[in-house]
Design a protein around this motif. Structure first.
Motif, PDB file in Angstrom:
ATOM      1  N   SER A 159       0.893  -1.085   0.124  1.00 51.37           N
ATOM      2  CA  SER A 159       0.078   0.032   0.128  1.00 51.37           C
ATOM      3  C   SER A 159       0.715   1.275  -0.045  1.00 51.37           C
ATOM      4  N   LEU A 160       2.001   1.276   0.589  1.00 53.90           N
ATOM      5  CA  LEU A 160       2.891   2.347   0.651  1.00 53.90           C
ATOM      6  C   LEU A 160       3.444   2.480  -0.877  1.00 53.90           C
ATOM      7  N   ASN A 161       3.823   1.608  -1.401  1.00 51.87           N
ATOM      8  CA  ASN A 161       4.328   1.631  -2.891  1.00 51.87           C
ATOM      9  C   ASN A 161       3.513   2.198  -3.852  1.00 51.87           C
ATOM     10  N   ALA A 162       2.298   1.864  -3.315  1.00 53.09           N
ATOM     11  CA  ALA A 162       0.939   1.829  -4.339  1.00 53.09           C
ATOM     12  C   ALA A 162       0.841   3.369  -4.555  1.00 53.09           C
ATOM     13  N   LEU A 163       1.097   4.073  -3.531  1.00 55.16           N
ATOM     14  CA  LEU A 163       0.793   5.579  -3.553  1.00 55.16           C
ATOM     15  C   LEU A 163       1.566   6.365  -4.657  1.00 55.16           C
ATOM     16  N   GLU A 164       0.565   7.290  -5.410  1.00 50.30           N
ATOM     17  CA  GLU A 164       1.175   7.928  -6.536  1.00 50.30           C
ATOM     18  C   GLU A 164       1.723   9.283  -6.073  1.00 50.30           C
ATOM     19  N   GLU A 165       1.196   9.750  -4.891  1.00 52.94           N
ATOM     20  CA  GLU A 165       2.070  10.923  -4.475  1.00 52.94           C
ATOM     21  C   GLU A 165       2.493  10.502  -2.829  1.00 52.94           C
TER      22      GLU A 165
END
Length: 600
Positions: free
Chosen positions: A114-120
């Protein structure tokens, strides 16, 4: 010599300039009409340009807020996974079981995804590890490595994750706070969204602390207080979210309230709050973790539903802004509508003024009504003439009255009745009796002076002296017969087997009357006439009306009153006095008293 008219040239000049018969006058009138016609159009064009610019800024702002809300959903998923990781880590630290460690590693992987999936990224300047996503991930990894050896306490685990979550939630709160003031839509859903996010975080803390209790079998007092704080805050934030959003309220009521999940969680919460020392059970801790996780997952689903609702609301608002752009262009060609708009505004203003006038009139009426009510209350306490003088702040001077009639009555056997009654029954009994007597007073020209215990005092011939010097005696005599007729047939409310036994005494003569005191003032009578009237009552017989010679002489002019001589009686403080019985009226009531009283 007459003064020349200095205004004639100026007046002539103005007339010449506006004269339609000249080219110059025609041009002036034409310019005036054009200016009057163009001014509204220019105003609308300027206003439309400003509005278009504002709408464009609003569109940019709304899109920015919408992007923040979408990002909050992504960051909310990260916070959600951090909360789960915090709970499992706490359970692992409390129990030390390797099977939980395997679950913890799986949860850590989900958090990383979920951390790596953040676009910003939030990109906060402080604290340092929030400057970028990589610095935050490095700090998280360093912390995870220190816990694999079980060298930290559960409280330290909770504080670590809660510190980072609080920073993220504070950032989210600041975004929502700014959005409340810059967005043109309703701010309640934004506040509800913020509240449910905070409630979910408190529930995550509650999950971690509750897991410690079930894993260890008890918690320390600081940990218990910490748990109570988080449980209370979570419930408070959820209540506020439900207050500001019907969506949240409906979802909670339909999916959680009165459900089996709520029942199980409440039971386990009660166990934690009781903090009874037991043998720690990891299985019970896992059960608690799963149940509260189901509750947090429900809050997460509601949070996502609410975020989608806010995004749709913002999209609708942007659409309305674009529509307004078209409307503003159309408004530029609608200068003619200024007149009806002005009429409408004047009408609304007039309507508001009328409403204000009506409101003022109603308030004036209410004020007058309250004033009259206050006056009526004062008239019940004091004679009307005296009360009016007091309201005008006039001096109340004691007055001497040459001839008045004074009435006294009391209840025979009152002490014996009181001994059989409770204080409340005595008050209720006297209230019934005096209401009965007060009702009779309305038909006669008399003034109720006071009541003391079971004693009742009435006077006639004051405060306004009667023109007929003996009329006051007939008023008191008629009233006495009426009261005796009514009271003799009534019974004691709580002692129905006992009837009232009243004795009455009347005397006529001069008195001095005036107001005594400034706090709770009383209209009092003074003089020997009052004392004799009291003695007439105290030396009387039950069911009888004893009158003095002075009263008998006043009643001699009215033969319809039936009077019997009682004879010479020893009256305390007066010696021998001839008294009489007033036994009735030729056209009305007669006392039903044993003959031995009359022959006494």
């Amino acid at each position: 010599m007459d003064q020349p008219d200095l205004f004639v040239p100026f007046k002539s000049c103005c007339t010449c300039n506006s004269n339609l018969s000249t080219k110059r006058g025609q041009n002036i009138i034409l310019v005036k009409i054009l200016v009057l016609a163009i001014i509204p159009i220019i105003v609308l064009v300027i206003q439309g340009g400003i509005t278009i610019a504002d709408d464009n800024n609003h569109v940019v702002t709304q899109n920015k807020v919408k992007a923040y809300i979408k990002f909050s959903v992504e960051i909310g998923l990260l916070v959600h996974n951090l909360q789960i990781e915090r709970g499992v880590t706490t359970m692992y630290v409390s129990s030390g079981r390797m099977d939980i460690l395997r679950v913890l590693k799986n949860k850590r992987t989900i958090t990383d995804i979920s951390l790596n999936a953040l676009e910003e990224w939030i990109s906060l300047s402080t604290p340092g590890h929030f400057r970028s996503r990589n610095t935050y991930f490095q700090r998280l990894q360093e912390h995870r490595n220190t816990f694999d050896s079980l060298n930290k306490s559960s409280s330290e685990v909770i504080r670590f994750y809660s510190y980072d979550n609080d920073i993220i939630l504070d950032w989210l709160g600041s975004v929502i706070t700014d959005a409340k003031y810059i967005t043109g839509t309703s701010w309640q859903p934004l506040v509800a969204y913020h509240m449910i996010v905070l409630s979910k975080e408190q529930a995550g803390m509650e999950r971690a602390l509750g897991g410690v209790y079930y894993a260890k079998g008890s918690v320390t007092l600081p940990e218990l207080l910490w748990y109570k704080e988080k449980s209370t805050l979570g419930a408070s934030y959820l209540a506020r979210s439900m207050q500001y959003s019907t969506t949240v309220q409906q979802q909670i009521n339909s999916r959680y309230t009165s459900s089996e999940l709520e029942s199980v969680i409440n039971i386990m919460r009660s166990d934690i709050l009781a903090n009874n020392s037991t043998h720690g059970s990891v299985d019970t801790s896992i059960s608690w973790f799963n149940n509260i996780t189901s509750y947090i997952d429900l809050l997460k689903e509601i949070q996502d539903i609410l975020s989608q609702e806010i995004i749709e609301m913002l999209e609708d608002y942007v659409t309305s802004l674009k529509t307004n752009l078209i409307i503003n262009v159309i408004k530029m060609g609608c200068a003619i509508l200024l007149f009806p708009i002005t009429v409408i505004l004047v009408y609304r203003l007039t309507n508001k003024l009328q409403q204000f006038a009506n409101s003022l009139r109603n308030k004036t009426y209410d004020l007058e009504k309250e004033r009259r009510r206050s006056e009526q209350l004062l008239y019940q306490l004091l004679p009307i003439s005296i009360a009016r003088r007091m309201m005008k702040k006039m001096a109340i001077i004691p007055e001497h009255y040459d001839s008045v009639s004074v009435f006294f009555s009391d209840i025979v056997g009152f002490t014996d009745i009181c001994s059989k009654s409770s204080p409340m029954q005595v008050i209720y009994m006297l209230n019934i009796l005096y209401i009965m007597i007060d009702a009779k007073l309305e038909a006669f020209d008399v003034y109720k002076v006071e009541t003391i215990g079971d004693a009742y005092m009435v006077a006639s011939g004051l405060p306004v002296a009667a023109k007929n010097r003996t009329r006051h005696a007939t008023e008191v005599a008629s009233m006495s017969l009426e009261i005796m007729s009514t009271v003799s047939e009534a019974t004691v409310p709580h002692l129905p087997q006992e009837k009232w036994k009243v004795r009455i005494g009347i005397n006529s003569g001069p008195v001095v009357a005036g107001v005594v005191g400034t706090k709770m003032p009383r209209y009092c009578l003074f003089g020997d006439t009052v004392n004799v009237a009291s003695r007439m009552e105290s030396s009387g017989r039950p069911g009888m009306i004893q009158i003095s010679s002075a009263t008998k002489e006043a009643l001699d002019a009215y033969p319809e009153f039936l009077i019997r001589e009682r004879g010479e009686m020893t009256i305390k403080g007066k010696g021998q006095m001839k008294t009489y019985w007033l036994i009735g009226h030729s056209n009305g009531y007669r006392v039903s008293t044993p003959q031995l009283f009359l022959n006494e």
